[in-house]
Motif scaffolding. Structure first.
Motif, PDB file in Angstrom:
ATOM      1  N   ILE A  92      -1.166   2.578   5.099  1.00 17.74           N
ATOM      2  CA  ILE A  92      -0.459   2.736   4.286  1.00 17.74           C
ATOM      3  C   ILE A  92       1.595   1.846   4.883  1.00 17.74           C
ATOM      4  N   GLN A 131      -2.274   4.467  -3.414  1.00 15.93           N
ATOM      5  CA  GLN A 131      -2.918   5.729  -2.704  1.00 15.93           C
ATOM      6  C   GLN A 131      -2.482   6.847  -3.342  1.00 15.93           C
ATOM      7  N   LYS A 156       0.873  -1.725   0.091  1.00 19.64           N
ATOM      8  CA  LYS A 156      -0.240   0.134   0.231  1.00 19.64           C
ATOM      9  C   LYS A 156       0.879   1.341   0.220  1.00 19.64           C
TER      10      LYS A 156
END
Length: 359
Positions: free
Chosen positions: A208, A192, A173
């Motif tokens: 993240i 993201q 992420k």
């Protein structure tokens, strides 16, 4: 001598000979609002809008004032283009690739993976067809753009865990700006798109796994090294990202010619000033980050090679389905090829030699 009688009875030559300088035309007072996509804490990238505003005011003798508003004050960081298009604000300062969701062509106006470096980008904009092509595209959104800064080549970002192979990208992420997320996604990552002011919290909470912003000076201010130890390079998706001033086309067209010239001059000044600040401040910040424990790492070769391969595939796909992209990218790609040939023999060779010396 009575000044009024001079102005009444003398012709212009006589007036000038008498040492009197009448105001040939008095410009109207204008007040604009500028919405930034950046937080005030970043004196480099946010600060470029303030530099621009100060120059406009000084060159207009205080007649033309532009108030600068940080992300979230007037509208969200990623809402500024809509604000300019609708006329909610007169102009904004942002990175075009934030808006690739509207059309991927926006990304070319800032940076695309394995694209131009900062000098090459300025050359394409000012001496190539960059400004012409991008302005044709931005006209669809009722805007005109002026280059408003460049960070230079960026770092690859902060990672909570070390990357050893391409396999480590899968499921990652990763907060990554703009169009580059498409490439990361193809490589198995989970991109993201988070505004700069919100990255630290997401990284700290583990929402993240990694994040990129710009480089050492800004990254140190944002504190990323406190929550992610591994600092990777280079930012292959941002070799020379340009930041732009977008101005509502009707508002710009309504300006007197003198003020239009002032806007152009002030934006060019801010454009140069931003990169000068980054180039001057990044070295010391990098030393401090490493001194406080940051672990510098180059991206593994298999990640770089796969990223390049995927990027070229994506560009071919876009050229087949997006006419705006095809038109702009064809010119951009040719310019990039010529620039890389030239830089290969000059800049790159000189830089490699100098960086190998112990000075």
């Amino acid at each position: 001598m009575d000044r009024r009688s001079v102005l009444k009875n003398a012709g212009i030559a006589g007036v000038l000979a008498a040492g009197v300088a009448p105001a040939v035309h008095a410009q109207a007072t204008i007040r604009w609002r500028l919405a930034s996509s950046f937080p005030k804490s970043l004196d480099t990238i946010y600060g470029a809008a303030e530099v621009f505003s100060q120059q406009v005011k000084a060159m207009s003798g205080g007649k033309f004032e532009i108030s600068v508003h940080a992300a979230g004050e007037l509208m969200p960081a990623f809402g500024v283009v809509d604000g300019v298009e609708k006329g909610t604000v007169d102009m904004c300062h942002t990175v075009p690739y934030y808006f690739f969701g509207k059309d991927e062509t926006f990304a070319i106006g800032a940076a695309i993976p394995f694209g131009l470096n900062s000098r090459q980008m300025s050359a394409w904009m000012y001496e190539g067809n960059g400004l012409k092509l991008m302005r044709e595209f931005y006209a669809k959104y009722s805007m005109i753009n002026f280059p408003g800064g460049n960070t230079g080549a960026q770092m690859g970002g902060w990672f909570r865990k070390e990357l050893k192979t391409l396999a480590d990208v899968k499921g990652l992420k990763f907060r990554i700006g703009g169009f580059a997320g498409r490439i990361i996604e193809r490589m198995g990552g989970v991109p993201q798109n988070i505004p700069g002011g919100e990255i630290y919290q997401a990284l700290e909470k583990g929402t993240i796994d990694a994040a990129e912003w710009v480089g050492p000076y800004d990254d140190q201010k944002l504190g990323f090294n406190k929550v992610a130890p591994f600092y990777y390079y280079p930012g292959w998706w941002e070799g020379g990202p340009q930041v732009d001033f977008f101005i509502n086309q009707k508002q710009f067209n309504a300006l007197p010619a003198e003020y239009k010239a002032i806007v152009e001059a002030a934006s060019s000044h801010a454009h140069v000033d931003m990169q000068a600040k980054y180039d001057a401040r990044n070295p010391a910040a990098l030393k401090q980050l490493v001194g406080s424990g940051a672990k510098l790492r180059p991206f593994p070769n298999d990640i770089m090679n796969q990223a390049f391969k995927v990027s070229m595939q994506v560009y071919d796909e876009l050229s087949a389905k997006n006419e705006s992209w095809k038109k702009v990218y064809a010119d951009y790609a040719k310019f990039r090829a010529d620039q890389n040939l030239w830089f290969r023999f000059t800049e790159a060779t000189f830089d490699r030699f100098m960086q190998a010396q112990k000075l």
